[in-house]
Design a protein around this motif. Structure first.
Motif, mmCIF file in Angstrom:
data_model
loop_
_atom_site.group_PDB
_atom_site.id
_atom_site.type_symbol
_atom_site.label_atom_id
_atom_site.label_comp_id
_atom_site.label_asym_id
_atom_site.label_seq_id
_atom_site.Cartn_x
_atom_site.Cartn_y
_atom_site.Cartn_z
ATOM 1 N N PHE A 62 0.897 -1.145 0.198
ATOM 2 C CA PHE A 62 0.017 0.028 0.030
ATOM 3 C C PHE A 62 0.885 1.091 0.011
ATOM 4 O O PHE A 62 2.058 1.021 -0.446
ATOM 5 C CB PHE A 62 -1.084 -0.108 1.434
ATOM 6 N N GLY A 63 0.372 2.434 0.484
ATOM 7 C CA GLY A 63 1.106 3.694 0.436
ATOM 8 C C GLY A 63 1.650 4.198 1.636
ATOM 9 O O GLY A 63 2.075 3.604 2.561
ATOM 10 N N THR A 64 1.523 5.426 1.468
ATOM 11 C CA THR A 64 2.342 6.271 2.674
ATOM 12 C C THR A 64 1.491 6.493 3.817
ATOM 13 O O THR A 64 1.860 7.112 4.840
ATOM 14 C CB THR A 64 2.546 7.932 2.247
ATOM 15 N N ALA A 65 0.382 5.581 3.990
ATOM 16 C CA ALA A 65 -0.272 5.646 5.514
ATOM 17 C C ALA A 65 0.757 4.828 6.356
ATOM 18 O O ALA A 65 0.598 4.679 7.538
ATOM 19 C CB ALA A 65 -1.691 4.949 5.381
ATOM 20 N N GLY A 66 1.403 3.801 5.644
ATOM 21 C CA GLY A 66 2.320 2.803 6.506
ATOM 22 C C GLY A 66 1.609 1.944 7.120
ATOM 23 O O GLY A 66 0.408 1.530 6.773
ATOM 24 N N GLY A 67 2.145 1.067 7.956
ATOM 25 C CA GLY A 67 1.638 0.145 8.648
ATOM 26 C C GLY A 67 1.354 -1.284 7.952
ATOM 27 O O GLY A 67 2.135 -1.269 6.923
ATOM 28 N N LEU A 68 0.474 -1.990 8.347
ATOM 29 C CA LEU A 68 0.133 -3.212 7.507
ATOM 30 C C LEU A 68 -1.275 -3.203 7.231
ATOM 31 O O LEU A 68 -2.076 -3.216 8.154
ATOM 32 C CB LEU A 68 0.638 -4.549 8.431
ATOM 33 N N LEU A 69 -1.537 -3.263 6.207
ATOM 34 C CA LEU A 69 -3.123 -3.757 5.524
ATOM 35 C C LEU A 69 -3.102 -4.996 5.166
ATOM 36 O O LEU A 69 -2.389 -5.054 3.967
ATOM 37 C CB LEU A 69 -3.209 -2.459 4.616
ATOM 38 N N GLU A 70 -4.112 -5.945 5.405
ATOM 39 C CA GLU A 70 -4.246 -7.107 4.805
ATOM 40 C C GLU A 70 -5.534 -7.455 3.919
ATOM 41 O O GLU A 70 -5.666 -8.594 3.347
ATOM 42 C CB GLU A 70 -4.158 -8.051 6.139
ATOM 43 N N TYR A 71 -6.356 -6.493 3.850
ATOM 44 C CA TYR A 71 -7.749 -6.893 3.379
ATOM 45 C C TYR A 71 -7.448 -7.346 2.078
ATOM 46 O O TYR A 71 -8.468 -8.214 1.401
ATOM 47 C CB TYR A 71 -8.642 -5.803 3.731
ATOM 48 N N ARG A 72 -6.517 -6.784 1.177
ATOM 49 C CA ARG A 72 -6.688 -7.170 -0.136
ATOM 50 C C ARG A 72 -5.963 -8.589 -0.467
ATOM 51 O O ARG A 72 -6.371 -9.482 -1.186
ATOM 52 C CB ARG A 72 -5.669 -6.017 -0.968
ATOM 53 N N SER A 73 -4.822 -8.918 0.484
ATOM 54 C CA SER A 73 -4.147 -9.851 0.410
ATOM 55 C C SER A 73 -5.026 -11.166 0.933
ATOM 56 O O SER A 73 -5.183 -12.184 0.235
ATOM 57 C CB SER A 73 -3.045 -9.927 1.357
ATOM 58 N N ALA A 74 -5.944 -10.908 1.795
ATOM 59 C CA ALA A 74 -7.095 -12.006 2.146
ATOM 60 C C ALA A 74 -7.762 -12.278 1.133
ATOM 61 O O ALA A 74 -8.355 -13.387 0.860
ATOM 62 C CB ALA A 74 -7.852 -11.501 3.495
ATOM 63 N N GLN A 75 -8.230 -11.155 0.592
ATOM 64 C CA GLN A 75 -9.270 -11.442 -0.744
ATOM 65 C C GLN A 75 -8.596 -11.983 -1.884
ATOM 66 O O GLN A 75 -9.055 -13.026 -2.576
ATOM 67 C CB GLN A 75 -9.884 -10.052 -1.249
ATOM 68 N N LEU A 76 -7.321 -11.570 -2.264
ATOM 69 C CA LEU A 76 -6.753 -12.400 -3.332
ATOM 70 C C LEU A 76 -6.347 -13.899 -2.864
ATOM 71 O O LEU A 76 -6.715 -14.690 -3.834
ATOM 72 C CB LEU A 76 -5.111 -11.924 -3.509
ATOM 73 N N ALA A 77 -6.256 -14.163 -1.666
ATOM 74 C CA ALA A 77 -5.976 -15.532 -1.439
ATOM 75 C C ALA A 77 -7.318 -16.480 -1.338
ATOM 76 O O ALA A 77 -7.392 -17.407 -1.806
ATOM 77 C CB ALA A 77 -5.401 -15.703 0.141
ATOM 78 N N SER A 78 -8.488 -15.900 -1.050
ATOM 79 C CA SER A 78 -9.848 -16.235 -1.221
ATOM 80 C C SER A 78 -10.159 -16.404 -2.767
ATOM 81 O O SER A 78 -10.882 -17.332 -3.115
ATOM 82 C CB SER A 78 -10.877 -15.337 -0.682
ATOM 83 N N ARG A 79 -9.414 -15.774 -3.538
ATOM 84 C CA ARG A 79 -9.520 -16.106 -4.935
ATOM 85 C C ARG A 79 -8.487 -17.017 -5.647
ATOM 86 O O ARG A 79 -8.296 -16.938 -6.793
ATOM 87 C CB ARG A 79 -9.852 -14.756 -5.813
ATOM 88 N N GLY A 80 -7.714 -17.652 -4.859
ATOM 89 C CA GLY A 80 -6.697 -18.693 -5.239
ATOM 90 C C GLY A 80 -5.286 -18.193 -5.520
ATOM 91 O O GLY A 80 -4.488 -18.953 -5.970
ATOM 92 N N ILE A 81 -4.865 -16.765 -5.028
ATOM 93 C CA ILE A 81 -3.678 -16.273 -5.178
ATOM 94 C C ILE A 81 -3.006 -16.002 -3.979
ATOM 95 O O ILE A 81 -3.440 -15.449 -3.125
ATOM 96 C CB ILE A 81 -3.749 -15.125 -5.789
ATOM 97 N N ALA A 82 -2.014 -16.697 -3.703
ATOM 98 C CA ALA A 82 -1.053 -16.510 -2.239
ATOM 99 C C ALA A 82 -0.685 -15.062 -2.268
ATOM 100 O O ALA A 82 -0.178 -14.840 -3.306
ATOM 101 C CB ALA A 82 0.116 -17.455 -2.106
#
Length: 451
Positions: free
Chosen positions: A202-222
């Motif tokens: 992600f961008g300049t907000a920093g930290g760790l955002l997981e929601y897109r990765s969780a959704q990618l994995a739910s669609r078959g992409i690690a």
């Protein structure tokens, strides 16, 4: 293989069973019902919303609400007139007003925004992706305002129900990562694999955002949700980057037994977009890059390679405009063409690129940056790219995330303008998400994936 939504429900009927969500009838009349179908689903799925048992041509307000992990209250409302049979079908009928108007089947969910009692420049962040978002949908008699619906003396709803939206599908694994200097979270799809793998930034907000990765994995992409500053023991600010950190992240992915070898992809929005270009250019194993409203130059912070340093494209804060208390930073980032030493030499990349461009982006000049990137590739005789332009603001996310035109940004200690108009932005996210999945499957597995 990617998990189709219908297949998920077929394999795990108990997980997404409507029996898990009980209808709550709170009116004096037990005949009125409001329903969401399916009652529980993945967050990138659309639903059908209906109210039944109403009086013919009755004016009603549909009300949707939820709270985030900080307990901030979000809501949306829509005004409808029941048909001759006493039914409202959001998928086929137009809203007459409220948070949106006209035909907009996912409008109640997509236009969720801070309630009148909350700070209006609050952006919805999903920190806890293990648990679903729980939405309450209600139907009220008459056309009510947000203030009237939220008032303590407001009438009871004619009927209510709950709806669950999951970021993680059945069997998806969430694995915290501390590998060398790498900090993040790995999301693995259900099954034995191997699966195509990506680094998600992600961008300049920093930290760790997981929601897109969780959704990618739910669609078959690690997907490795990768933090790069302001998280754990990483640097607290955007001072500089080192290619070695991202090389280590790629190494971690490719060492995992469930990741398809020998290549990975990268996905990034905003500052994460130029990082995608840098990874694809300088790390041979990165063969697919998804750039979302980013820049074609290395923005803000120096990027250290093995034997050279790319300086950061700087900001001119004197060009910030303030209107109604919101900062418009559209003109603040310098033009990369005037600072060629900051431009990422993507023509040297042995990778394919997907550029997702928000025509309504008011944070960065994403259209100009994309045009400059494509011009550079064309001059080098390269055709390793796709460009998709949408009516998106800066915050392009997977489908049905609450739309946000402006919000507080901790880096500048004030609200910032992101841009976009709710309905076209929300609709464009649907197509952009399908395009992203198809691109990653095509370039990392030679398979075509779609929702």
């Amino acid at each position: 293989m990617m998990l189709q939504a219908s297949k998920v429900r077929q394999l795990c009927p108990n997980y997404f069973s409507s029996g898990n969500i009980q209808m709550m009838m709170t009116s004096a009349s037990k005949d009125v019902q409001v329903s969401v179908t399916p009652a529980s689903c993945l967050h990138d799925e659309s639903v059908q919303i209906r109210a039944e048992g109403l009086a013919p041509n009755q004016d009603v307000t549909l009300y949707c609400s939820m709270k985030d992990t900080r307990n901030v209250h979000y809501l949306s409302i829509a005004h409808y007139k029941a048909d001759d049979s006493g039914q409202v079908d959001v998928n086929t009928m137009e809203s007459l007003g409220g948070s949106y108007a006209s035909l907009f089947p996912m409008g109640l969910i997509g236009t969720l925004h801070p309630a009148p009692s909350e700070y209006k420049f609050t952006r919805f962040f999903k920190r806890d992706v293990v648990n679903p978002n729980i939405l309450e949908l209600s139907v009220y008699d008459g056309h009510l305002t947000e203030e009237e619906v939220c008032a303590p003396e407001c009438q009871k709803p004619l009927a209510s129900t709950q709806h669950e939206r999951h970021y993680m599908g059945p069997g998806v694994q969430r694995i915290p990562v501390r590998y060398g200097k790498v900090r993040g979270t790995l999301f693995l799809p259900a099954g034995e694999g191997p699966f195509p793998g990506v680094v998600d930034m992600f961008g300049t907000a920093g930290g760790l955002l997981e929601y897109r990765s969780a959704q990618l994995a739910s669609r078959g992409i690690a997907s490795l949700a990768l933090a790069f500053f302001a998280y754990d023991d990483l640097p607290k600010s955007l001072e500089e980057f080192n290619i070695s950190y991202f090389e280590e992240a790629v190494e971690f992915l490719l060492k995992h037994e469930k990741i398809l070898k020998p290549n990975v992809g990268a996905v990034g929005v905003s500052k994460g977009g130029d990082l995608v270009l840098s990874l694809a250019t300088h790390i041979p194993e990165v063969k697919a890059g998804v750039w979302i409203n980013g820049c074609n130059a290395n923005v803000q912070s120096a990027f250290n390679l093995r034997d050279s340093v790319f300086p950061g494209l700087e900001f001119d804060l004197g060009k910030v405009k303030i209107e109604d208390g919101v900062m418009d930073c559209f003109e603040t980032v310098n033009n990369p063409a005037d600072y060629p030493e900051t431009i990422i030499p993507i023509e040297k990349a042995d990778a394919n690129f997907l550029f997702l461009v928000g025509n309504a982006d008011r944070n960065w000049k994403s259209v100009m940056y994309c045009d400059q990137a494509i011009e550079r590739l064309k001059k080098a005789g390269r055709n390793n790219y796709e460009v998709h332009r949408y009516d998106l603001g800066h915050l392009a996310r997977p489908p049905y995330s609450p739309f946000c035109i402006s919000s507080y940004h901790k880096l500048i200690s004030g609200p910032i303008l992101w841009g976009g108009v709710a309905k076209p932005h929300i609709c464009a996210q649907e197509e952009a998400w399908e395009t992203t999945l198809a691109f990653l499957f095509k370039n990392l597995t030679n398979m075509k994936g779609k929702l």
